[in-house]
Scaffold this active site. Structure first.
Site, PDB file in Angstrom:
ATOM      1  N   HIS A   1       2.989  36.451  53.351  1.00 35.39           N
ATOM      2  CA  HIS A   1       1.843  37.121  52.756  1.00 35.39           C
ATOM      3  C   HIS A   1       0.952  36.088  51.937  1.00 35.39           C
ATOM      4  CE1 HIS A   1      -0.142  40.932  51.976  1.00 35.39           C
ATOM      5  NE2 HIS A   1      -0.158  40.682  50.641  1.00 35.39           N
TER       6      HIS A   1
ATOM      7  N   SER B   1      -4.780  40.724  50.968  1.00 35.61           N
ATOM      8  CA  SER B   1      -3.932  41.975  50.738  1.00 35.61           C
ATOM      9  C   SER B   1      -4.772  43.182  50.635  1.00 35.61           C
ATOM     10  CB  SER B   1      -3.069  41.639  49.629  1.00 35.61           C
ATOM     11  OG  SER B   1      -2.110  42.681  49.666  1.00 35.61           O
TER      12      SER B   1
ATOM     13  N   ASP C   1       4.351  37.818  57.468  1.00 33.74           N
ATOM     14  CA  ASP C   1       3.839  38.889  56.483  1.00 33.74           C
ATOM     15  C   ASP C   1       4.451  40.336  57.062  1.00 33.74           C
ATOM     16  OD1 ASP C   1       2.856  40.681  54.617  1.00 33.74           O
ATOM     17  OD2 ASP C   1       0.934  39.925  55.093  1.00 33.74           O
TER      18      ASP C   1
END
Length: 695
Positions: free
Chosen positions: A671, A554, A639
């Protein structure tokens, strides 16, 4: 992008049965007695730990009901069952052994039944059973199933969540085109995290309840409203509560749609009067997240978690309390430079317990209604992720870098905790864990930064080890004592790496100033913090400074891409999972627009916005001419926060500039990587890459 403790539950609906029923002994699965061949962690061992889920204390404070999930690796499936034990500890008892698995476990307010959700009847419904697991009985029979439930304290009503269709699909608009496969969108927020937004809305309903069954038809308290409660995607029944007299339902909702919803975090606390059928906004004019209303047991107060600023998802999470006689409300954390999570009243309405990030760990705190002061209850190297009231003190869930979630009994006066569940003690007893060290390192601007250093099992100070810099995500998610099936520091250390995990600028638990510094400064001080951490540890005689790597997900994945163009040959290998590669593309393709708009401080076409232009100048794609280090790129197709094309763009670019690169792509993951076999593959490829270039 912040990962709210997350806690999103994985529910595996594996079978159906009817009620009342006999348990199916052959359907359960446990790894509790597993024997392993090695004392060193492997991906398969990591996936063999039991995972404690729902934890609920009986109304008399004497018994804990909870779920444990075990993964059967060869089936790529997880089995979840309900267990009970005394709050004082001792052996726990498994009281369900069914195919489908149970979740969202709680006690009925009178303590006579344990309640849970199950899809045993075909879709998800509420069930009850005796505390010994006998007499399972289906309570609700709501068409289409439910998503959550809560009993009124008076036990004459039941609140539940149900999806209500209010929008039209392509087939509704064009009924003759039965085989058309398309979507038609006219506004933003048409997809969220990992799913495309469908024509339904999650609404709070209530129905009459008596003697273990619902009576009559449910009432939608948000009828015809094109809004959700609880907030999507992570909100649960903690965002919905009955008043103690059962006459009102307080709930959380962000009553905005389209572009306004995409750019706003402004959710409010609404109270529905059951008798009058009317709704009032109790936080009107409060502009940030207002969530999780909870009434004091005496009915005099309502407390909730509140952020001040609209559009800022990482603002301070404050404790607000309203006097329900005068409707006066007050922030009781004005002098508390930390966040509050999971508010829990004591039965006498005199105290509120909550958890808060505190310098690299998550601890339990107590607010005193009489003197309006906050005191810290626990202190240690661990994370307390929830807290409940028991007859002899507190019951909490705890993790650390050395163990997954366990249930802890805490002395409310001394803060001393005792592991009463010991779910994973048999497996942990066969393994050797690496030491976890808490270091304070000076940053380039002379600040003190907490850095976790995790050592390999059987560490030998006379050897030279490769080291791995962990780049945290969020971006405002503290590098704490968490336990993960992917970013597991013991797993990394078991492969003979020294792990360096800094709490760089932009993380909670070190004051709001430290937390906020990152907004508008991507590529700035927090990147210098990374260098300070790895450079300090690389000076140790047991670290080989010529074998350093960096990995993260991320925002941590973005960090890796940025470091790749700015590291001045410090690193020999990179791994980026679901990272941001191109800021302009990210701004235009993510779903919660408020996140990028706040953190970048604006859009990319307003050239007069100097702060925003500095953000876009620090997009990793601007530095690819400097890329010279092998890179593994990982991304999931589902995602939608950071679309997979970001990873694809980074991988393609690496290949085009001649950098050794590999792309690990998961078509069915989001994600995160949530499926067992995919998770084991993730670990194997992670270390195959690092070992190739660092060993």
């Amino acid at each position: 992008m912040k990962q709210f403790a997350f806690l999103a539950s994985l529910v595996f609906l594996l079978g159906a049965c009817s009620a009342p029923q006999k348990t199916e002994k052959e359907a359960t699965f446990t790894n509790r007695n597993i024997k392993v061949d090695s004392e060193i962690m492997t991906p398969e061992i990591l996936w063999s730990f039991g995972r404690v889920g729902s934890v609920s204390v009986s109304p008399d404070g004497q018994t804990v009901a909870f779920t444990i999930s075990y993964t059967k690796i060869e089936e790529n499936k997880t089995y979840s069952d309900i267990y009970t034990m005394p709050v004082t500890g001792g052996d726990f008892t498994q009281i369900t052994t069914t195919k489908g698995g149970e979740f969202e476990v709680s006690w009925r307010p009178d303590g006579a039944k344990i309640c849970y959700l199950s899809a045993a009847s075909g879709d998800v419904q509420l069930w009850e059973m005796n505390p010994d697991g006998s007499q399972n009985q289906q309570v609700t029979k709501i068409e289409g199933g439910i998503e959550g439930y809560k009993y009124s304290p008076t036990m004459d009503k039941l609140a539940y969540l149900k999806n209500v269709k209010l929008d039209k699909t392509v087939l509704d608009l064009h009924p003759d085109l039965k085989f058309a496969d398309a979507r038609i969108e006219d506004d933003l927020m048409y997809r969220h995290w990992d799913h495309w937004v469908d024509p339904t809305y999650t609404h709070v309903h209530y129905i009459k309840y008596a003697n273990g069954a619902t009576v009559g038809k449910g009432t939608d308290i948000m009828k015809d409203e094109r809004f959700h409660s609880p907030n999507k995607p992570w909100g649960g029944m903690e965002q919905i509560n009955f008043s103690p007299d059962g006459k009102s339902i307080a709930y959380t909702s962000k009553k905005k749609v389209g572009m306004e919803a995409a750019f706003s975090t402004n959710s409010d606390i609404y109270v529905y009067n059951i008798k009058e059928g009317t709704t009032s906004n109790f936080t009107d004019g409060m502009m940030g997240y207002d969530i999780a209303p909870t009434y004091s047991p005496d009915g005099k107060y309502m407390a909730w978690e509140s952020m001040e600023r609209d559009g800022y998802e990482a603002d301070q999470n404050r404790l607000f309390i309203m006097n329900l006689a005068t409707f006066e409300k007050k922030d009781y954390t004005a002098d508390f430079d930390q966040n509050v999570h999971g508010l829990t009243w004591t039965p006498d309405s005199k105290h509120i317990y909550f958890t808060s990030e505190d310098k690299g760990s998550k601890e339990i705190f107590r607010f005193d209604m009489a003197d309006e002061k906050i005191s810290q209850v626990t202190d240690g190297i661990h994370n307390y992720n929830s807290v409940a009231i028991a007859a002899n003190g507190l019951i909490a869930t705890q993790t650390s870098m050395k163990h997954p979630t366990e249930i802890i009994s805490i002395d409310a006066e001394t803060g001393e905790g005792t592991n009463i569940s010991k779910v994973n003690e048999p497996l942990l007893g066969q393994l050797k864990m690496g030491d976890v060290e808490k270091r304070w390192i000076k940053t380039t601007d002379n600040k003190d930064m907490l850095v976790w250093v995790i050592y390999p099992p059987n560490f030998d100070k006379n050897k030279k080890y490769p080291a791995l810099l962990y780049c945290g995500g969020g971006p405002q998610s503290m590098v704490s004592q968490f336990w993960s099936l992917r970013w597991n520091f013991q797993m990394m250390a078991a492969n003979d790496y020294i792990i360096v995990a800094p709490n760089r600028r932009g993380l909670p638990g070190f004051g709001q100033e430290w937390n906020e510094q990152i907004s508008g400064d991507y590529g700035g001080q927090n990147m210098k913090d990374y260098f300070s951490a790895i450079d300090a540890v690389a000076k140790e005689p047991f670290v080989d400074e010529n074998r350093l790597g960096a990995a993260g997900a991320s925002y941590g994945g973005y960090s890796v891409y940025w470091l790749a163009g700015n590291h001045n040959k410090r690193f020999k290998a990179f791994i980026s999972h679901c990272g941001i590669f191109n800021f302009e593309q990210m701004y235009s393709t993510t779903e919660e627009m408020f996140f990028v708009d706040w953190d970048y401080k604006g859009n990319y076409w307003d050239k007069s916005n100097k702060t925003a232009m500095r953000s876009y100048a620090n997009s990793p794609h601007n530095f690819v001419k400097n890329w010279d280090t092998p890179m593994l790129v990982i991304h999931g197709a589902k995602d939608f926060r950071i679309p997979y094309t970001q990873g694809m763009g980074a991988y393609n670019t690496a290949k085009m500039v001649g950098v050794p690169a590999r792309f690990l792509y998961f078509p069915e993951e989001n994600h995160w990587v949530l499926q067992c076999h995919n998770g084991i593959l993730w670990q194997r490829e992670f270390f195959r890459w690092l070992d190739t270039y660092l060993k």
